[in-house]
Design an enzyme around this catalytic site. Structure first.
Site: not given
Ligand code: MG
Length: 237
Positions: A12, A14
């Site tokens: 992932d 962010d």
């Molecule tokens: Mg995230």
């Protein structure tokens, strides 16, 4: 952690690779404060602060954040204004990103360096349409063989997290079966996606969600920083 047992690693973005929340918070602040400075209608035009962010905006879809903030100030929030300010926030994000850049978490860079040394194929799977721009700003775009961004998911008609489809697609592009791939996620919905896709290993990254919630959502392991996943010198891969 034996990285050589896996054929691909999916990150992932962010909160796992980059602290992108900082860029979003700055963008919200610049957009709302420029709006408030020019607004002469009804409502409270005191400057927007981080307290407004946490109370009205954090974690919500963009337009909901705009609507709830305006309403909290007694400023009328017709759909037209909500959409206009929401779109201005997105523009502000790109301006802030280009102007201030974003620095990856140092521990995440250590892990990326380690995995590059092992030659493991790497991918990013992010709900954000801005994922390639964020990676570019962090100087890490060339580290990943694939970026499954929000734009890619929309184009391919893939449902977002907590559905596993975007991660499964990322593994496929990298030539790995989910059972032989690793998912790294800081959000409960993302950990759920990894668990639902029956990935070989789902690593929760606790940036605030909490060890218990990430474990309940299906994380096999939870770390506070990706540096914990880099084997010590001489300990093998
Ligand atoms: Mg995230």
């Amino acid at each position: 952690m034996i990285w050589a047992d896996y054929d691909a690693v999916l990150f992932d973005l962010d909160g796992v690779v980059t602290p992108t929340a900082i860029v979003h918070m700055r963008a919200w602040s610049e957009m709302f404060n420029s709006f408030l400075a020019s607004w002469d209608g009804e409502g409270d035009t005191a400057p927007y602060t981080d307290a407004d962010y946490y109370a009205q905006v954090d974690g919500k879809p963009r337009y909901d954040g705009v609507r709830d903030f305006l309403t909290s100030r007694g400023i009328p929030a017709p759909e037209e204004r909500v959409v206009e300010l929401g779109d201005r926030k997105n523009d502000a994000f790109n301006v802030v990103l280009e102007r201030d850049g974003v620095e990856a978490y140092p521990g995440s860079v250590l892990l990326l360096d380690h995995l590059r040394g092992l030659g493991v194929p790497l991918g990013v799977v992010s709900s954000s349409a801005n994922a390639p721009a964020v990676l570019q700003a962090a100087g890490l775009l060339d580290r990943f063989q694939t970026v499954v961004s929000g734009t890619v998911a929309t184009e391919l008609g893939l449902p977002g997290k907590p559905a596993p489809d975007t991660f499964v697609h990322g593994a496929e592009v990298l030539g790995a079966a989910p059972a032989k791939a690793v998912v790294l996620e800081d959000a409960v919905s993302g950990v759920r996606a990894g668990a639902a896709g029956h990935f070989g290993l789902v690593i929760g990254v606790d940036r605030g969600a909490g060890v218990d919630r990430l474990t309940e959502a299906g994380a096999d392991v939870v770390v506070a920083d990706l540096a914990e996943l880099v084997p010590a010198e001489g300990a093998g891969a």
